[in-house]
Write a protein that holds these residues in place. Sequence first.
Motif, mmCIF file in Angstrom:
data_model
loop_
_atom_site.group_PDB
_atom_site.id
_atom_site.type_symbol
_atom_site.label_atom_id
_atom_site.label_comp_id
_atom_site.label_asym_id
_atom_site.label_seq_id
_atom_site.Cartn_x
_atom_site.Cartn_y
_atom_site.Cartn_z
ATOM 1 N N LYS B 57 2.638 3.091 1.966
ATOM 2 C CA LYS B 57 2.947 1.866 2.348
ATOM 3 C C LYS B 57 4.511 1.413 2.366
ATOM 4 O O LYS B 57 5.085 0.777 2.837
ATOM 5 N N CYS B 94 -0.632 -0.981 6.340
ATOM 6 C CA CYS B 94 -0.020 -2.495 5.872
ATOM 7 C C CYS B 94 0.911 -2.422 4.850
ATOM 8 O O CYS B 94 0.632 -1.597 3.850
ATOM 9 N N MET B 96 1.476 -5.035 2.730
ATOM 10 C CA MET B 96 0.986 -5.489 1.773
ATOM 11 C C MET B 96 -0.051 -4.784 0.822
ATOM 12 O O MET B 96 -0.195 -3.731 1.225
ATOM 13 N N ASN B 97 -0.382 -5.326 -0.334
ATOM 14 C CA ASN B 97 -1.108 -4.452 -1.071
ATOM 15 C C ASN B 97 -2.407 -5.204 -1.821
ATOM 16 O O ASN B 97 -2.234 -5.608 -2.896
ATOM 17 N N CYS B 98 -3.408 -5.479 -1.140
ATOM 18 C CA CYS B 98 -4.578 -5.822 -1.670
ATOM 19 C C CYS B 98 -5.387 -5.065 -2.290
ATOM 20 O O CYS B 98 -5.589 -3.851 -1.819
ATOM 21 N N TYR B 100 -8.511 -4.926 -2.716
ATOM 22 C CA TYR B 100 -9.987 -4.606 -1.940
ATOM 23 C C TYR B 100 -9.687 -4.097 -0.457
ATOM 24 O O TYR B 100 -10.564 -3.886 0.098
ATOM 25 N N CYS B 101 -8.367 -4.011 -0.004
ATOM 26 C CA CYS B 101 -8.129 -3.600 1.258
ATOM 27 C C CYS B 101 -9.102 -2.414 1.928
ATOM 28 O O CYS B 101 -9.060 -1.236 1.175
ATOM 29 N N LEU B 103 -8.385 -0.609 4.111
ATOM 30 C CA LEU B 103 -7.752 0.603 4.589
ATOM 31 C C LEU B 103 -7.642 1.615 3.521
ATOM 32 O O LEU B 103 -7.431 3.008 3.950
ATOM 33 N N ASP B 146 -1.417 -5.616 9.505
ATOM 34 C CA ASP B 146 -1.441 -7.093 9.600
ATOM 35 C C ASP B 146 -0.733 -7.288 10.795
ATOM 36 O O ASP B 146 0.226 -7.057 11.159
ATOM 37 N N LYS B 177 -1.799 -12.188 6.241
ATOM 38 C CA LYS B 177 -1.569 -12.705 4.922
ATOM 39 C C LYS B 177 -0.141 -13.188 4.878
ATOM 40 O O LYS B 177 0.296 -13.147 3.576
HETATM 41 S S1 SF4 Z 1 -6.272 -6.630 3.090
HETATM 42 FE FE1 SF4 Z 1 -5.084 -7.134 5.029
HETATM 43 S S2 SF4 Z 1 -3.096 -7.904 3.999
HETATM 44 FE FE2 SF4 Z 1 -4.230 -6.880 2.437
HETATM 45 S S3 SF4 Z 1 -3.479 -4.705 2.065
HETATM 46 FE FE3 SF4 Z 1 -5.091 -4.782 3.504
HETATM 47 S S4 SF4 Z 1 -4.433 -4.977 5.676
HETATM 48 FE FE4 SF4 Z 1 -2.878 -5.866 4.288
#
Ligand code: SF4
Lengths: 271, 378
Positions: B57, B94, B96-98, B100-101, B103, B146, B177
């Motif tokens: 990331k 991405c 950002m760092n969700c 639940y992502c 990816l 994103d 987001k």
């Molecule tokens: S859910 Fe979307 S915004 Fe969040 S880390 Fe994954 S790609 Fe990025």
Amino acid sequence: MITRYLGDCNKSYDFKPLVQWPSTLPFFCWDDELLCGFDTKIKNELQIVINLKSSETQMADVLAFIYPQLTLPELARLYTKLKVIKEIKDWGHFFSLYKIRFCENLISTLDILVQTPISFQLWVSQKQIQARELSPLKCISNFVDIEPFLNKFLELNLTRSQGIQVLELLIELIEMKISKEVLHSLMNGSPNSIHVKLMEMRYPLATEKQNNVQNKLDNIFKVTGVEALSRRYGDKSGVEVKFFSETNKDFQQRLNSLNKWYETNKDQDWI
Amino acid sequence: MDLSRFDMFYIDHEVLDSPLIKRIKSILPVEKTKVVSKIPFSDSKGDLSKSEFDRSKKNIFFTKFKGSFFKRCPGARPGLSCCNYFVLNLGLQCDMNCSYCYLQSFINTPLMTVYTNIDEAIEELENLKLIHEKDNFRIGTGEVIDSLSLDDLTLYSRQLIDFFKTVPNWKLELKTKSSKVDHFLNLGPAKNVIASWSVNPQYIIESEEHGTASLKNRLLAAKKCLDSGFSLSFHIDPMIWHPEWKKNYSQLVNEITQVFSPSDVLVLSVGALRFQPEQKAIMRERFGFKSWVTRAEVFPSSDGKLRYDKKLRLEMFDYIVKEFKDKNPLWNIFFCMETPETWLKSTFKSLPKSVHGLKELFDHKIIKNTENRLSLRN
Ligand code: SF4
């Protein structure tokens, strides 16, 4: 063939292989490091040991020749011993000889596995658990918390799949800060009941809903010879109805009673 | 734009002459920029470990995409209702760092990739336009990256918006987001460009959506887009259960409906937490058990993903639908990535295609025809 005496060999590569080296087979070493028969009670220090180190051979191939099969904990112990001496340059090649992909995830699993109690490692060996199945170990924030449970693991007589699930549930519950006392109290009884109790603790909302349905059923479901159970299958929860019939007539009677019961209770919130 | 959050910028030597690199090279910090002839960190094999994923990331690799940019949405699978649109992948990973992502169970490349050949992507679209100009296409860029979080660097949205303005029947969805919209606002109006936000209560943003814009800033950015003549969509997805979920989602509905009316929002969708079982391991390692995602009570559903209990999902969907309808019955909500059964049991009692206003979004016939043509070309 270069040889040396057993008495001249070091045992610093002793990775505690599970199977004792057969005394009828020759002993091997890599320079002055013994590669097998670490625990052989040979009185004769003058026992001949064959040195397999040469410019044409790689240590990885030699080890795979001596130990064509090793379990994950054995590999973890061996890797821990050997990584410091840097004799094996290509770990990818070494692990490929055991059909395992060498990657960072594997390294971190092996690093944790060697820290687990030896009885747990024995369980992992016996059940031939794979690195991926041990991934919950990697999220342990304080190893001391899990150690007492791992110590007990072998005695629990869990099947392979029960064991994998129990390990995951235990670690998740520990990390969710469920008290050790509570967890210890759940670790008694049959393997199946341990699994069920841990599931109930890990999924309290779903368990509560399921219990509520069962309580309602216990109160209102009165159909002779038919059992109604609150059940979960994956993400679906509902009621499972069980009955046994010997004859067509019997079958028809059960259906009629069920239908009658349903007509009386269909407006109640019971499912 | 703030580039300090990145460790390194790697530029594939083959793309040094690309318009993107020519423009941004002077912006990139010299000490953090390196021209390379090989993908950095490419020695690592297998699923990414926690540290490899975290590293991916923070390191950007600018390179050329080799292959077809235009792909079908992954939600379109047998047994799964989906908004079924096409995706244009302009990068991978991405910043950002969700928690639940998805990816996390999808990516096995060791760094974030930004494709520099957007001109070729637009060329692909130009070719499709020759045959499908009159069809109702819907195309998104936010599937594996994103759409806007790096857009103030790449400015890709500007090129895409310019193109989409020439095909009014097609819709471009920029899903984000972030709150980075200022750099394309002057290209409006463009009603077929949908600025689209995933939204969640601020409480969930703070606990699960790390590095993303606050709810306030997302809604502010959405308002700017609306005022500049772009269309809007909101995705309340994934809804995440937590003890205060009713209060917090109700608050979210308030915040949306205070600023926007049903006619302002082209699509409003809802989805609940779901992820592949193999994602659990890395999520646990990366986010521990303070997260409501790793703690979630999820069970395997018929498509193999882990989901909340079906009745709980329905309760959550019904709740949010009711909250919106109570504000204004004209709010139309649909469920993304849900099974047909959930549609039928929910407030709508019907499948997506039969929900008023959604038919066009689920027009599989057009998609099938296009797929056939694309496969003939390849
Ligand atoms: S859910 Fe979307 S915004 Fe969040 S880390 Fe994954 S790609 Fe990025």
